[in-house]
Scaffold this motif. Structure first.
Motif, PDB file in Angstrom:
ATOM      1  N   THR A 297       0.749  -1.343  -0.081  1.00 37.14           N
ATOM      2  CA  THR A 297      -0.033   0.061   0.111  1.00 37.14           C
ATOM      3  C   THR A 297       1.017   1.275   0.115  1.00 37.14           C
ATOM      4  N   ARG A 534       3.721  -2.426  -7.971  1.00 33.29           N
ATOM      5  CA  ARG A 534       2.517  -1.479  -7.465  1.00 33.29           C
ATOM      6  C   ARG A 534       1.614  -1.085  -8.685  1.00 33.29           C
ATOM      7  N   PHE A 544      -5.649  -0.307  -5.442  1.00 30.61           N
ATOM      8  CA  PHE A 544      -4.433  -0.078  -5.355  1.00 30.61           C
ATOM      9  C   PHE A 544      -3.957   0.861  -6.290  1.00 30.61           C
TER      10      PHE A 544
END
Length: 635
Positions: A297, A534, A544
């Protein structure tokens, strides 16, 4: 054996260190040695169980293994099931496929072997492996499987006193082997049982040779042990050869506390440590996935996130202990065996299914995989020259490592790209440029092999890449007169941290003295996280959110400084040119492709194959002085 307060408190000392280290390495640099303390405890307990039953002549291997399974598998299985369930919604197919493999290997206690095989220069960041911490459980389980069998066989030949001496000799030999192997084979030595067994055997010696002494001497021993452990946590830094000889300090510290057998030792016999010690297994199991989640995160490096993670780990650990461990301990063992079998079967079958089906690929469309195929490291497997010993199976040799051409491969090359993996990731860049201009370039790139004339090597010297690197350097030095241009690329920040920057400059000066022009390429932006991970997960799940500008990049401070140092050197030196970041990369550090904004960065350090191609297009369109100078000198 009765319940020992000192050992329960020692568990707390071990798990607190590991948790603190994992959430913020700077808080306790040697906190990973807490695992070694756990190993000593396990060795003591297992030796006590096995020898006590050998004395009574009632050792049942099946009963022993079943008891270990009842202790370890329920909580581990619940953790794995929770991860598999949540990952269905949040992880992309490649990551879900990997998780399936890691769950299966953790459940069957071979994860240490899997993580060893994955370890190395291009190892996916540790903070992306949800079950990395289970390597230590696998080591312990392998010890549990072998240890009682070996002792049972010895009992047919030797008496228990003689077996105790054999264990003592085995401990000493195991330590010597550990020191030797850790130096020559650091990766397997960290993960595998042969270099860890001596730690558990030393714990066994604490049972086999108990001390009978005064209370004051027990206090001295316990305090000495505690001091050794704490000094290990504080003074042994991450990155040292481990376990190696330094592991003796925390291991000896744990041994001293156990052998002292001081039940009223204030450090271990206090209310907080007793509670934490009881829940230490659950805390250990649940804390690492929380570390990984924070990393996913974008919260890694944040003190506030680390504190929240620590509190959450302890809270979830206590809940897990009371709901799973404590409740199961009250049930009939036969009933628990059935529960363990069902949980294990579900975990193993589901994880193998997920892994075999590539992370369930029908959760995304084909365009996702088409894009991901472009966002990889260029290697010989996908048409480039990077001679990686960690991505592909390569053979050390001059012909193999120094004969690869890019661009127009039919033309003769008067330019060399020379460097480590950061030279390798620029190969598509130069392939585009030299193909466009109908020219040829030779690429000589190998893991850790930064441009130098010396034998310096930031990787393990026992690695095949070291030997290939010496061949590469010798080839470049002896064939310098055949080339007009030398392009240098490397992981400049890491090279600077290792103290090798002057060698790069000396190599550049040597090249100029031999009549060559030198072009030094800037290192791209250094991020603190795996950017592609990511980005990939943001494509799969919009929760995300991906914002490259918000990605932490504290590492880039030093990278930019070393880039500036090399640029300054180039401005002061004739025939040396520096290719700046802004000449290759957009200011956003991303490029547009098929209506998407994609980061150049691959793993936070290297750039991707497609990123290098896009950088080449920008470099050519900018028509910078360096580009024009290179074309002039090449033609």
């Amino acid at each position: 054996m009765g319940f020992r307060l000192d050992i329960n408190g020692l568990r707390a000392i071990a798990v607190i260190a590991v948790v603190l280290f994992h959430f913020n390495e700077s808080w306790l640099p040697g906190g990973y040695a807490g695992v070694d303390v756990f190993f000593v405890i396990s060795g003591y307990l297992m030796t006590g169980i096995v020898f006590s039953r050998l004395q009574k002549n009632n050792l049942s291997l099946i009963g022993f293994y079943a008891a270990r399974a009842r202790r370890i598998l329920p909580t581990l299985s619940i953790l794995c099931l929770v991860l598999l369930l949540l990952a269905w919604f949040f992880l992309s197919p490649p990551d879900y496929e990997t998780l399936g493999l890691h769950v299966a290997s953790s459940a069957t206690f071979i994860s240490n072997v899997i993580f060893w095989r994955e370890s190395g220069y291009f190892d996916a960041a540790a903070h992306e492996k949800w079950l990395l911490h289970t390597w230590s459980l696998s080591v312990e389980w392998q010890f549990y499987m072998l240890y009682p069998i070996i002792l049972l066989l010895f009992s047919k030949i030797f008496n228990l006193k003689q077996i105790s001496r054999i264990v003592a000799v085995g401990t000493l030999l195991g330590f010597v082997f550990c020191v030797f192997a850790s130096y020559y084979w650091p990766n397997p030595s960290f993960y595998l049982l042969p270099t860890r067994a001596w730690e558990m055997l030393l714990g066994g010696l604490a049972f086999l040779y108990p001390l009978s002494t005064t209370d004051s001497r027990k206090s001295i021993l316990a305090w000495c042990g505690f001091i050794l452990i704490i000094l290990s946590y504080l003074l042994i830094a991450d990155g040292v050869t481990w376990p190696g000889y330094l592991a003796l300090f925390p291991v000896a510290g744990a041994f001293l506390i156990i052998v002292a057998n001081k039940q009223d030792f204030i450090v271990t016999n206090n209310l907080p440590f007793q509670y934490i010690g009881k829940a230490s297994y659950s805390i250990y199991l649940w804390h690492w996935p929380i570390v990984v989640f924070i990393n996913y995160t974008g919260g890694s490096g944040s003190i506030s996130f680390a504190l929240i993670g620590i509190v959450t780990s302890i809270a979830v650990g206590f809940i897990s202990y009371y709901l799973i461990e404590n409740n199961l301990s009250k049930l009939n063992s036969k009933y628990v065996n059935r529960i363990v079998f069902v949980l294990f079967s579900i975990v193993l079958s589901s994880s193998l299914f997920i892994n075999a089906n590539k992370g369930i690929t029908n959760r995304v469309d084909d365009s996702y995989f088409q894009l991901m195929d472009k966002l990889v490291m260029p290697t010989r497997d996908n048409g480039y020259c990077f001679y990686s010993f960690l991505i592909s199976e390569e053979v050390v040799g001059e012909t193999e490592g120094t004969s690869c051409l890019l661009g127009n491969k039919k033309a003769s090359a008067n330019t060399i790209l020379f460097g480590d993996s950061f030279g390798g990731h620029y190969e598509p860049f130069w392939d585009v440029i030299f193909s466009k201009n109908n020219l040829s370039i030779k690429s000589i790139t190998t893991n850790w092999c930064f441009p130098s004339l010396e034998k310096s090597f930031p990787g393990p010297v026992n690695h095949p890449a070291y030997h290939q690197c010496q061949i590469n350097r010798a080839y470049v030095a002896s064939n310098m007169a055949s080339y007009k241009n030398i392009i240098l690329a490397g992981s400049w920040r890491n090279i600077y941290e290792e103290g090798y920057t002057n060698e790069v400059i000396e190599f550049a000066n040597y090249s100029v003295a031999q009549g060559a022009n030198v072009f030094i390429m800037a290192s791209p932006t250094s991020y603190d996280t795996n950017v592609l991970k990511r980005f990939s997960n943001s494509l799969f799940n919009e929760q995300f959110a991906f914002d490259l500008s918000q990605m932490p990049k504290s590492k880039d401070i030093l990278t930019r400084e070393v880039n500036f140092l090399l640029a300054d050197y180039a401005t002061r030196t004739n025939h040396v040119y520096f290719i700046k970041r802004q000449e290759m990369f957009e200011s956003s550090d991303s490029f547009a492709l098929n209506g998407m904004t994609i980061p150049y960065s691959l793993d936070g350090g290297h750039i991707s194959l497609e990123g290098a191609k896009q950088a080449a297009k920008l470099f050519m369109s900018n028509n910078t002085d360096v580009y024009l100078q290179l074309l002039k000198e090449t033609k």
